[in-house]
Design an enzyme around this catalytic site. Structure first.
Site, PDB file in Angstrom:
ATOM      1  N   ASP A   1       0.819  -1.224   0.000  1.00  8.54           N
ATOM      2  CA  ASP A   1       0.000   0.000   0.000  1.00  8.54           C
ATOM      3  C   ASP A   1       0.855   1.277   0.000  1.00  8.54           C
ATOM      4  O   ASP A   1       1.633   1.506   0.920  1.00  8.54           O
ATOM      5  CB  ASP A   1      -0.865  -0.076   1.275  1.00  8.54           C
ATOM      6  CG  ASP A   1      -1.730   1.143   1.530  1.00  8.54           C
ATOM      7  OD1 ASP A   1      -1.722   2.083   0.722  1.00  8.54           O
ATOM      8  OD2 ASP A   1      -2.431   1.134   2.577  1.00  8.54           O
TER       9      ASP A   1
ATOM     10  N   HIS B   1      -3.693   4.277   6.815  1.00 16.31           N
ATOM     11  CA  HIS B   1      -2.614   3.784   5.950  1.00 16.31           C
ATOM     12  C   HIS B   1      -1.243   4.004   6.586  1.00 16.31           C
ATOM     13  O   HIS B   1      -1.021   4.986   7.291  1.00 16.31           O
ATOM     14  CB  HIS B   1      -2.664   4.495   4.593  1.00 16.31           C
ATOM     15  CG  HIS B   1      -3.927   4.234   3.834  1.00 16.31           C
ATOM     16  ND1 HIS B   1      -4.097   3.135   3.033  1.00 16.31           N
ATOM     17  CD2 HIS B   1      -5.097   4.910   3.781  1.00 16.31           C
ATOM     18  CE1 HIS B   1      -5.309   3.159   2.496  1.00 16.31           C
ATOM     19  NE2 HIS B   1      -5.937   4.230   2.941  1.00 16.31           N
TER      20      HIS B   1
HETATM   21 ZN   LIG Z   1      -8.160   1.403  -0.519  1.00 10.32          ZN
HETATM   22 ZN   LIG Z   2      -9.253   0.819   2.605  1.00 10.65          ZN
END
Ligand SMILES: [Zn+2]
Ligand SMILES: [Zn+2]
Length: 550
Positions: free
Chosen positions: A191, A364
């Site tokens: 990510d 994130h």
């Molecule tokens: Zn996402």
């Molecule tokens: Zn997500």
């Protein structure tokens, strides 16, 4: 020959949204996620944007399953459109699948093969062995995936952060990632969303503490707006309400629905007696009231926007009220959110949001967390995912700083594949990928022009590309190009020649080992024309491929 595996990103590499990655081994194929993207101002009349499924559909005989990492729209939202054409099994965690079935029901899909997968579960599909690995994120029950293939193990993190003290105690499974690293990871897909942020992403628990301070000081009613999928944020609000002897009303359909679903599955604990219907709540003194609402992005018809405009039927914002926008303001929404904030201030409320208070943490991973992931898994090859080009490139550079050699790092965008064996990796493609526009519940048939708003046709024009191909798919005539409302042909002969060349080049790059397929060739033509016109004119015409088999 060493067995090879192909990673084919159909979405999410080059934009944040419409995440979908195909993993292909021989004739077998699985997909990781199947998400949508909400369109920006450039696409009037369009409800959603979804990935182009044509490659997966052309290979449907070997299309084994979809694996979902978590329940955010950018990971599950396009599933109804995929399942209409390919009834493949869908694997995901309980909360993810509950959100999926809700979405499928809205689309009238009542029979889907949904299979529950829990962290550490391992599922065999075709030549793949897929293991779920717990990660933390801004929605509960998120997982990463370890996919064993004949070529080696691919680790896909899903959306993640490394929260050392998650609210539900479900820690990221550091040990699983470490074990995978010890056994050898062929490719890591990780990510990239927050690669620009230095340090570590803070824990969800920290936001809870900050919210507690604001709850303790608030003289009157508290209104909290957040995403309906952020179960832990809602848990904080419910807990704080109980602690400060307030009561809560939920506003917004999705908020009410998700609270019920999450509570039923045990992902959310509702303190006894804390929830109240709106009419009972507003009958109480304002210092006893909490309203938990959607609308954190300033959505025009949301309860929060109506309150800010003084147009809500039952709730009038007044001096003494505290409004907390406990969510990230998604880029592109600044103006609508700003309008809501201004409206709330004008009515005398105090407003806290990301810009002026600590009322939100990201879901994130930041730079240091991303390095931890790279160091735990120590992949042979690295493929940054989930980001715009700048994020992917930033993540590639970050991987360089922890010692991954640059020739083993691949910055790819949608439609460009990576073919990997135990010892080698090469870029392959191009595969059909692009943004398919959805207007209402209709999408264009695969292989035909996608359905678009008339306004776009009028504003952006139409380009028809005709080619003739033989039985093997070799181009024997064309491409010929006709255009309406995009460029004036007579003055742009040279440009049209360039466009023809671009189309021819893309078709030349078609993987010749794959049998000719009309849908794939059409999709390739569309992608090539759109990219060319978008680069030259920043326009997005309707592209109509006409393929004649001779
Ligand atoms: Zn996402
Ligand atoms: Zn997500």
């Amino acid at each position: 020959m060493n067995p090879a595996v192909r990673l084919i990103p159909l979405g999410g590499l080059g934009e944040i949204g419409l995440n979908m990655m195909l993993v292909e081994s021989g004739d077998d194929l699985i997909a990781i996620d199947c998400g949508l993207m909400f369109p920006d101002d450039e696409l009037p009349g369009i409800d959603y944007v979804i990935p182009d499924f044509s490659y997966a559909l052309a290979k449907r005989q070997g299309f084994r399953a979809v694996f979902l990492t978590h329940g955010h729209e950018d990971h599950i939202g396009a599933l109804p459109y995929l399942l209409r054409d390919a009834r493949v099994p869908v694997h995901g965690t309980p909360m993810t699948l509950v959100l999926v079935s809700d979405r499928l029901r809205e689309h009238g899909i009542l029979e889907a093969d949904l299979r529950t997968m829990r962290p550490r579960d391992r599922v065999e599909v075709g030549p793949f062995g897929v293991q779920a690995i717990r990660v933390t994120h801004s929605i509960v029950d998120g997982i990463g995936l370890a996919i064993e293939t004949p070529a080696g193990t691919i680790v896909h993190t899903g959306d993640f952060k490394l929260d050392p003290s998650p609210l539900d105690g479900e820690l990221p499974d550091y040990r699983a990632f470490t074990e995978l690293g010890d056994r050898g990871v062929l490719v890591l897909c990780s990510d990239s969303t927050n690669v620009d942020r230095p340090g570590h992403t803070r824990s969800e628990r920290d936001v809870g503490e900050s919210l507690a301070e604001h709850f303790a000081r608030a003289p009157g009613r508290i209104i909290v707006a957040t995403f309906a999928s952020h179960i832990h944020r809602m848990q904080h609000v419910l807990n704080l309400a109980a602690r400060f002897e307030r009561q809560v009303t939920l506003l917004g359909m999705s908020m009410q629905k998700n609270v019920a679903l999450a509570a039923e599955l045990g992902y959310l604990r509702i303190p006894e007696g804390v929830l109240r219907p709106l009419d009972e709540l507003t009958a109480q003194p304002s210092r006893d009231q909490v309203i938990l609402s959607t609308g954190s992005q300033g959505e025009p018809n949301s309860a929060l926007a109506l309150m800010a405009a003084g147009e809500h039927k039952y709730v009038q914002v007044e001096p003494g009220d505290l409004v907390i926008l406990s969510a990230r303001i998604i880029p592109g929404n600044e103006r609508t959110v700003g309008r809501v904030i201004n409206g709330l201030y004008r009515r005398g409320a105090e407003v806290l949001y990301e810009g002026n208070a600590f009322v939100h943490v990201s879901g994130h991973a930041s730079q240091e967390d991303l390095k931890v992931m790279l160091n735990l898994t120590r992949p042979r090859y690295f493929l940054p995912v989930h980001g715009e080009y700048r994020h992917l490139l930033g993540h590639a550079r970050l991987a360089g700083t922890v010692g991954i050699p640059s020739e083993r790092i691949f910055v790819l965008e949608d439609g460009i594949g990576l073919e990997v064996t135990a010892t080698e990796a090469r870029v392959v493609g191009r595969f059909p990928a692009g943004r398919v526009l959805v207007d209402g519940k209709g999408i264009g048939d695969i292989g035909a022009v996608v359905l678009r708003d008339r306004q776009i046709l009028a504003n952006e024009g139409l380009i028809a590309v005709s080619i003739a191909v033989d039985a093997e798919g070799r181009v024997v005539a064309g491409p010929e190009i006709a255009s309406r409302g995009v460029v004036y042909v007579k003055e742009n002969e040279a440009l049209l020649e360039e466009l023809k060349a671009a189309v021819a080049k893309t078709l030349g790059e078609r993987d010749a080992t794959v049998a000719f397929d009309r849908a794939i060739v059409s999709a390739l033509v569309r992608t090539a024309v759109r990219q060319f016109i978008n680069q030259r004119f920043q326009r997005k015409p309707v592209v109509l491929p006409i393929i004649l088999e001779v």
